[in-house]
Motif scaffolding. Structure first.
Motif, PDB file in Angstrom:
ATOM      1  N   LYS A  12       0.723  -1.428   0.205  1.00 42.34           N
ATOM      2  CA  LYS A  12      -0.011  -0.017   0.111  1.00 42.34           C
ATOM      3  C   LYS A  12       0.761   1.201   0.103  1.00 42.34           C
ATOM      4  CE  LYS A  12      -2.264   1.760   3.683  1.00 42.34           C
ATOM      5  NZ  LYS A  12      -3.416   1.824   4.914  1.00 42.34           N
ATOM      6  N   GLN A  13       1.887   1.273   0.808  1.00 43.71           N
ATOM      7  CA  GLN A  13       2.719   2.434   0.842  1.00 43.71           C
ATOM      8  C   GLN A  13       3.590   2.480  -0.168  1.00 43.71           C
ATOM      9  OE1 GLN A  13       2.790   4.906   3.121  1.00 43.71           O
ATOM     10  NE2 GLN A  13       1.517   3.876   4.374  1.00 43.71           N
ATOM     11  N   PHE A  14       4.007   1.555  -0.823  1.00 40.38           N
ATOM     12  CA  PHE A  14       4.766   1.455  -2.154  1.00 40.38           C
ATOM     13  C   PHE A  14       3.715   1.991  -3.258  1.00 40.38           C
ATOM     14  CE2 PHE A  14       6.421  -0.362  -6.203  1.00 40.38           C
ATOM     15  CZ  PHE A  14       7.498   0.198  -6.010  1.00 40.38           C
ATOM     16  N   LYS A  15       2.471   1.818  -3.321  1.00 40.79           N
ATOM     17  CA  LYS A  15       1.550   2.453  -4.242  1.00 40.79           C
ATOM     18  C   LYS A  15       1.443   3.831  -4.270  1.00 40.79           C
ATOM     19  CE  LYS A  15      -0.908  -1.925  -5.368  1.00 40.79           C
ATOM     20  NZ  LYS A  15      -2.319  -2.536  -5.335  1.00 40.79           N
ATOM     21  N   LEU A  16       1.397   4.098  -2.867  1.00 42.29           N
ATOM     22  CA  LEU A  16       1.270   5.585  -2.439  1.00 42.29           C
ATOM     23  C   LEU A  16       2.634   6.460  -3.130  1.00 42.29           C
ATOM     24  CD1 LEU A  16      -0.201   8.040  -1.191  1.00 42.29           C
ATOM     25  CD2 LEU A  16       1.001   7.259   1.083  1.00 42.29           C
ATOM     26  N   LEU A  17       3.704   5.898  -2.883  1.00 40.60           N
ATOM     27  CA  LEU A  17       5.076   6.217  -3.289  1.00 40.60           C
ATOM     28  C   LEU A  17       5.111   6.360  -4.826  1.00 40.60           C
ATOM     29  CD1 LEU A  17       7.769   7.184  -2.097  1.00 40.60           C
ATOM     30  CD2 LEU A  17       8.789   4.992  -2.476  1.00 40.60           C
ATOM     31  N   GLN A  18       4.617   5.670  -5.408  1.00 37.60           N
ATOM     32  CA  GLN A  18       4.587   5.517  -7.049  1.00 37.60           C
ATOM     33  C   GLN A  18       3.377   6.516  -7.604  1.00 37.60           C
ATOM     34  OE1 GLN A  18       3.277   1.529  -7.959  1.00 37.60           O
ATOM     35  NE2 GLN A  18       5.440   1.057  -8.788  1.00 37.60           N
ATOM     36  N   ILE A  19       2.422   6.945  -6.937  1.00 37.93           N
ATOM     37  CA  ILE A  19       1.385   7.817  -7.384  1.00 37.93           C
ATOM     38  C   ILE A  19       2.137   9.316  -6.811  1.00 37.93           C
ATOM     39  CG2 ILE A  19      -0.541   9.136  -6.479  1.00 37.93           C
ATOM     40  CD1 ILE A  19      -1.756   6.470  -5.775  1.00 37.93           C
ATOM     41  N   LEU A  20       3.002   9.392  -5.728  1.00 36.90           N
ATOM     42  CA  LEU A  20       3.761  10.627  -5.422  1.00 36.90           C
ATOM     43  C   LEU A  20       4.694  10.969  -6.750  1.00 36.90           C
ATOM     44  CD1 LEU A  20       4.271  13.069  -3.407  1.00 36.90           C
ATOM     45  CD2 LEU A  20       5.981  11.406  -2.354  1.00 36.90           C
ATOM     46  N   TRP A  21       5.264   9.744  -7.024  1.00 33.63           N
ATOM     47  CA  TRP A  21       6.501   9.960  -8.118  1.00 33.63           C
ATOM     48  C   TRP A  21       5.686  10.463  -9.519  1.00 33.63           C
ATOM     49  CZ3 TRP A  21       6.858   6.763 -12.561  1.00 33.63           C
ATOM     50  CH2 TRP A  21       7.778   6.950 -13.341  1.00 33.63           C
ATOM     51  N   ILE A  22       4.461   9.923  -9.876  1.00 31.37           N
ATOM     52  CA  ILE A  22       3.889  10.251 -11.146  1.00 31.37           C
ATOM     53  C   ILE A  22       3.395  11.831 -10.922  1.00 31.37           C
ATOM     54  CG2 ILE A  22       1.640   9.891 -12.270  1.00 31.37           C
ATOM     55  CD1 ILE A  22       2.196   7.011 -11.835  1.00 31.37           C
ATOM     56  N   CYS A  23       2.939  12.168  -9.750  1.00 31.46           N
ATOM     57  CA  CYS A  23       2.601  13.725  -9.489  1.00 31.46           C
ATOM     58  C   CYS A  23       3.692  14.564  -9.547  1.00 31.46           C
ATOM     59  CB  CYS A  23       1.996  13.748  -8.150  1.00 31.46           C
ATOM     60  SG  CYS A  23       0.387  13.110  -7.867  1.00 31.46           S
ATOM     61  N   MET A  24       4.894  14.186  -9.096  1.00 33.67           N
ATOM     62  CA  MET A  24       6.248  14.957  -9.369  1.00 33.67           C
ATOM     63  C   MET A  24       6.639  15.004 -10.657  1.00 33.67           C
ATOM     64  SD  MET A  24       8.043  13.858  -5.586  1.00 33.67           S
ATOM     65  CE  MET A  24       9.362  15.579  -5.876  1.00 33.67           C
ATOM     66  N   LEU A  25       6.704  13.948 -11.514  1.00 31.35           N
ATOM     67  CA  LEU A  25       6.731  14.128 -12.896  1.00 31.35           C
ATOM     68  C   LEU A  25       5.703  15.107 -13.656  1.00 31.35           C
ATOM     69  CD1 LEU A  25       7.765  10.607 -14.281  1.00 31.35           C
ATOM     70  CD2 LEU A  25       8.899  12.822 -14.576  1.00 31.35           C
ATOM     71  N   ALA A  26       4.547  14.821 -13.154  1.00 32.71           N
ATOM     72  CA  ALA A  26       3.383  15.762 -13.944  1.00 32.71           C
ATOM     73  C   ALA A  26       3.770  17.295 -13.571  1.00 32.71           C
ATOM     74  CB  ALA A  26       2.003  15.269 -13.350  1.00 32.71           C
ATOM     75  N   SER A  27       4.325  17.348 -12.183  1.00 28.47           N
ATOM     76  CA  SER A  27       4.459  19.008 -11.956  1.00 28.47           C
ATOM     77  C   SER A  27       5.677  19.488 -12.803  1.00 28.47           C
ATOM     78  CB  SER A  27       4.830  19.245 -10.445  1.00 28.47           C
ATOM     79  OG  SER A  27       6.078  18.705 -10.240  1.00 28.47           O
ATOM     80  N   LEU A  28       6.652  18.677 -13.124  1.00 28.65           N
ATOM     81  CA  LEU A  28       7.711  19.323 -14.135  1.00 28.65           C
ATOM     82  C   LEU A  28       6.929  19.539 -15.355  1.00 28.65           C
ATOM     83  CD1 LEU A  28      10.676  16.860 -13.425  1.00 28.65           C
ATOM     84  CD2 LEU A  28      10.334  19.300 -12.835  1.00 28.65           C
ATOM     85  N   GLY A  29       6.146  18.671 -15.841  1.00 29.66           N
ATOM     86  CA  GLY A  29       5.303  18.911 -17.056  1.00 29.66           C
ATOM     87  C   GLY A  29       4.498  20.394 -17.156  1.00 29.66           C
ATOM     88  N   LEU A  30       3.695  20.354 -15.738  1.00 31.77           N
ATOM     89  CA  LEU A  30       3.196  21.663 -15.439  1.00 31.77           C
ATOM     90  C   LEU A  30       4.071  22.997 -15.556  1.00 31.77           C
ATOM     91  CD1 LEU A  30       0.316  22.736 -14.698  1.00 31.77           C
ATOM     92  CD2 LEU A  30       0.985  22.237 -12.571  1.00 31.77           C
ATOM     93  N   CYS A  31       5.008  22.931 -15.311  1.00 27.01           N
ATOM     94  CA  CYS A  31       6.124  23.758 -15.207  1.00 27.01           C
ATOM     95  C   CYS A  31       6.443  24.172 -16.300  1.00 27.01           C
ATOM     96  CB  CYS A  31       7.296  23.750 -14.384  1.00 27.01           C
ATOM     97  SG  CYS A  31       7.424  23.799 -12.625  1.00 27.01           S
ATOM     98  N   VAL A  32       6.526  23.245 -17.325  1.00 30.21           N
ATOM     99  CA  VAL A  32       6.798  23.664 -18.690  1.00 30.21           C
ATOM    100  C   VAL A  32       5.574  24.351 -19.347  1.00 30.21           C
ATOM    101  CG1 VAL A  32       7.144  22.664 -21.211  1.00 30.21           C
ATOM    102  CG2 VAL A  32       8.387  21.669 -19.188  1.00 30.21           C
ATOM    103  N   LEU A  33       4.381  23.753 -19.142  1.00 25.90           N
ATOM    104  CA  LEU A  33       3.224  24.376 -19.797  1.00 25.90           C
ATOM    105  C   LEU A  33       3.125  25.719 -19.237  1.00 25.90           C
ATOM    106  CD1 LEU A  33       0.570  23.656 -21.361  1.00 25.90           C
ATOM    107  CD2 LEU A  33      -0.261  22.913 -19.138  1.00 25.90           C
TER     108      LEU A  33
END
Length: 184
Positions: A12-33
Motif C-alpha cells: 500500500k505504501q509503495f503504491k502511494l510512493l508511485q503515485i507521488l512519483w507520477i505527481c512529481m513528474l506531472a509537476s515538471l510538465g506543468l512547469c513547462v506548460l
C-alpha cells in the motif's frame, strides 16, 4: 520474514510512493506548460522596455547565471543519486520522524524517506529552468532542465526490485495477489 499484514502495508505504501512519483513528474510538465503560457502572454504584451542591467554580464569568463545554475543543478543531481544509494545500502541513517515512526517494517521507512528526498531534489533542478525563464534568460532553459529532471526522476523512481532486495524476500508476488483478489 514479513507477516501478511506488514506485506500488505508495504504494498500500500509503495503504491502511494508511485503515485507521488507520477505527481512529481506531472509537476515538471506543468512547469513547462505554465512557462509556455507565460511566454505567449509576454509576447502579446511586448512594449518598449528599459533593458535591465544584469549583474552576471559583468562577471568575466564562463561564470554567468545560466552556467552557475547548471553547475549547481549537476551537483544536486549527483548528490540526490548518491544520497539515495547510501541510504539504501545503510551507510546513511535517516531520522525516522513523526511520519515514518508508524511505518512498519523499518527498512521501508528508510526506502520511503530516501526516495522522497531524492525526488524532491531532482524536481528542484527541473524547476530551475522555469526560474531562469522568469528571470529573462530564455525559454530553452525550461526544456533543458525539465528534461534533465524528468530523466533523473526515471532513474530514481520507486522500484519493486530494490524494495525486495532490502527486504530480502519477495513482497510483490503477482500470482498470489491475483489469486487472492479473484479467488482462484
Amino acid at each position: 520474514m514479513l507477516h501478511e499484514q506488514e506485506r500488505r502495508e508495504v504494498i500500500k505504501q509503495f503504491k502511494l510512493l508511485q503515485i507521488l512519483w507520477i505527481c512529481m513528474l506531472a509537476s515538471l510538465g506543468l512547469c513547462v506548460l505554465l512557462s509556455q503560457m507565460a511566454s505567449r502572454a509576454m509576447m502579446q504584451n511586448v512594449q518598449y522596455t528599459q533593458p535591465v542591467s544584469d549583474i552576471s554580464s559583468s562577471i568575466p569568463g564562463l561564470m554567468n547565471t545560466e552556467n552557475i545554475i547548471y553547475l549547481i543543478g549537476a551537483g544536486m543531481l549527483v548528490f540526490a543519486y548518491f544520497f539515495r544509494q547510501f541510504v539504501l545500502e545503510g551507510r546513511i541513517k535517516v531520522n525516522r520522524g513523526i511520519r515514518f515512526r508508524n511505518v512498519k517494517p523499518a527498512f521501508f521507512a528508510n526506502y520511503y524517506a530516501a526516495t522522497i528526498i531524492a525526488m524532491y531534489i531532482v524536481e528542484t533542478v527541473g524547476m530551475a529552468g522555469t526560474a531562469l525563464f522568469l528571470s529573462g534568460r530564455g525559454f530553452h532553459h525550461v526544456y533543458i532542465l525539465a528534461l534533465i529532471g524528468a530523466a533523473c526522476m526515471l532513474l530514481i523512481r520507486p522500484k519493486r526490485e530494490e524494495l525486495e532486495a532490502m527486504a530480502g524476500e519477495r513482497i510483490f508476488d503477482t500470482q498470489q495477489a491475483f489469486s487472492s483478489r479473484y479467488r482462484i
